[in-house]
Design a protein around this motif. Structure first.
Motif, PDB file in Angstrom:
ATOM      1  N   TYR A  39       0.830  -1.208   0.000  1.00 33.96           N
ATOM      2  CA  TYR A  39       0.000   0.000   0.000  1.00 33.96           C
ATOM      3  C   TYR A  39       0.866   1.260   0.000  1.00 33.96           C
ATOM      4  O   TYR A  39       0.639   2.175  -0.796  1.00 33.96           O
ATOM      5  CB  TYR A  39      -0.939  -0.011   1.216  1.00 33.96           C
ATOM      6  CG  TYR A  39      -1.760   1.239   1.356  1.00 33.96           C
ATOM      7  CD1 TYR A  39      -2.875   1.442   0.554  1.00 33.96           C
ATOM      8  CD2 TYR A  39      -1.425   2.216   2.279  1.00 33.96           C
ATOM      9  CE1 TYR A  39      -3.636   2.596   0.672  1.00 33.96           C
ATOM     10  CE2 TYR A  39      -2.180   3.368   2.411  1.00 33.96           C
ATOM     11  CZ  TYR A  39      -3.281   3.556   1.609  1.00 33.96           C
ATOM     12  OH  TYR A  39      -4.023   4.695   1.712  1.00 33.96           O
ATOM     13  N   VAL A  40       1.866   1.305   0.859  1.00 37.22           N
ATOM     14  CA  VAL A  40       2.732   2.480   0.948  1.00 37.22           C
ATOM     15  C   VAL A  40       3.530   2.651  -0.341  1.00 37.22           C
ATOM     16  O   VAL A  40       3.702   3.774  -0.825  1.00 37.22           O
ATOM     17  CB  VAL A  40       3.650   2.383   2.183  1.00 37.22           C
ATOM     18  CG1 VAL A  40       4.712   3.453   2.166  1.00 37.22           C
ATOM     19  CG2 VAL A  40       2.841   2.487   3.452  1.00 37.22           C
ATOM     20  N   THR A  41       4.000   1.551  -0.915  1.00 44.75           N
ATOM     21  CA  THR A  41       4.770   1.635  -2.151  1.00 44.75           C
ATOM     22  C   THR A  41       3.918   2.174  -3.287  1.00 44.75           C
ATOM     23  O   THR A  41       4.358   3.044  -4.053  1.00 44.75           O
ATOM     24  CB  THR A  41       5.336   0.259  -2.526  1.00 44.75           C
ATOM     25  OG1 THR A  41       6.151  -0.205  -1.453  1.00 44.75           O
ATOM     26  CG2 THR A  41       6.156   0.329  -3.802  1.00 44.75           C
ATOM     27  N   ILE A  42       2.702   1.689  -3.421  1.00 46.19           N
ATOM     28  CA  ILE A  42       1.816   2.159  -4.476  1.00 46.19           C
ATOM     29  C   ILE A  42       1.490   3.640  -4.303  1.00 46.19           C
ATOM     30  O   ILE A  42       1.507   4.415  -5.258  1.00 46.19           O
ATOM     31  CB  ILE A  42       0.514   1.312  -4.511  1.00 46.19           C
ATOM     32  CG1 ILE A  42       0.848  -0.115  -4.919  1.00 46.19           C
ATOM     33  CG2 ILE A  42      -0.512   1.911  -5.449  1.00 46.19           C
ATOM     34  CD1 ILE A  42       1.467  -0.252  -6.305  1.00 46.19           C
ATOM     35  N   LYS A  43       1.226   4.049  -3.085  1.00 46.32           N
ATOM     36  CA  LYS A  43       0.917   5.458  -2.822  1.00 46.32           C
ATOM     37  C   LYS A  43       2.114   6.367  -3.062  1.00 46.32           C
ATOM     38  O   LYS A  43       1.955   7.506  -3.482  1.00 46.32           O
ATOM     39  CB  LYS A  43       0.408   5.653  -1.388  1.00 46.32           C
ATOM     40  CG  LYS A  43      -0.961   5.078  -1.142  1.00 46.32           C
ATOM     41  CD  LYS A  43      -1.978   5.857  -1.937  1.00 46.32           C
ATOM     42  CE  LYS A  43      -3.359   5.407  -1.605  1.00 46.32           C
ATOM     43  NZ  LYS A  43      -4.378   6.170  -2.311  1.00 46.32           N
ATOM     44  N   SER A  44       3.312   5.871  -2.786  1.00 42.80           N
ATOM     45  CA  SER A  44       4.504   6.711  -2.988  1.00 42.80           C
ATOM     46  C   SER A  44       4.821   6.885  -4.471  1.00 42.80           C
ATOM     47  O   SER A  44       5.485   7.848  -4.841  1.00 42.80           O
ATOM     48  CB  SER A  44       5.705   6.114  -2.259  1.00 42.80           C
ATOM     49  OG  SER A  44       6.156   4.948  -2.889  1.00 42.80           O
ATOM     50  N   LEU A  45       4.367   5.977  -5.313  1.00 40.27           N
ATOM     51  CA  LEU A  45       4.611   6.099  -6.744  1.00 40.27           C
ATOM     52  C   LEU A  45       3.664   7.087  -7.412  1.00 40.27           C
ATOM     53  O   LEU A  45       3.955   7.557  -8.515  1.00 40.27           O
ATOM     54  CB  LEU A  45       4.483   4.728  -7.420  1.00 40.27           C
ATOM     55  CG  LEU A  45       5.545   3.704  -7.020  1.00 40.27           C
ATOM     56  CD1 LEU A  45       5.227   2.375  -7.663  1.00 40.27           C
ATOM     57  CD2 LEU A  45       6.921   4.183  -7.407  1.00 40.27           C
TER      58      LEU A  45
END
Length: 46
Positions: A39-45
């Motif tokens: 979730y955090v990785t997708i949001k940071s992209l």
């Protein structure tokens, strides 16, 4: 904010892909960490 969280995750949380963890055999807490990191990785992209 998410980019900072992603960097903290990389430093603090264990990497299950390096440990060759099978997701189907993962415990609930491991799945929770995996989903949180995803979730955090997708949001940071974004």
């Amino acid at each position: 904010m998410y980019k900072i969280l992603a960097k903290l995750n990389k430093l603090l949380l264990p990497s299950f892909t390096k440990q060759r963890l099978d997701v189907t055999k993962a415990k609930k807490w491991q799945k929770a960490i995996l989903s949180y990191r995803y979730y955090v990785t997708i949001k940071s992209l974004d």
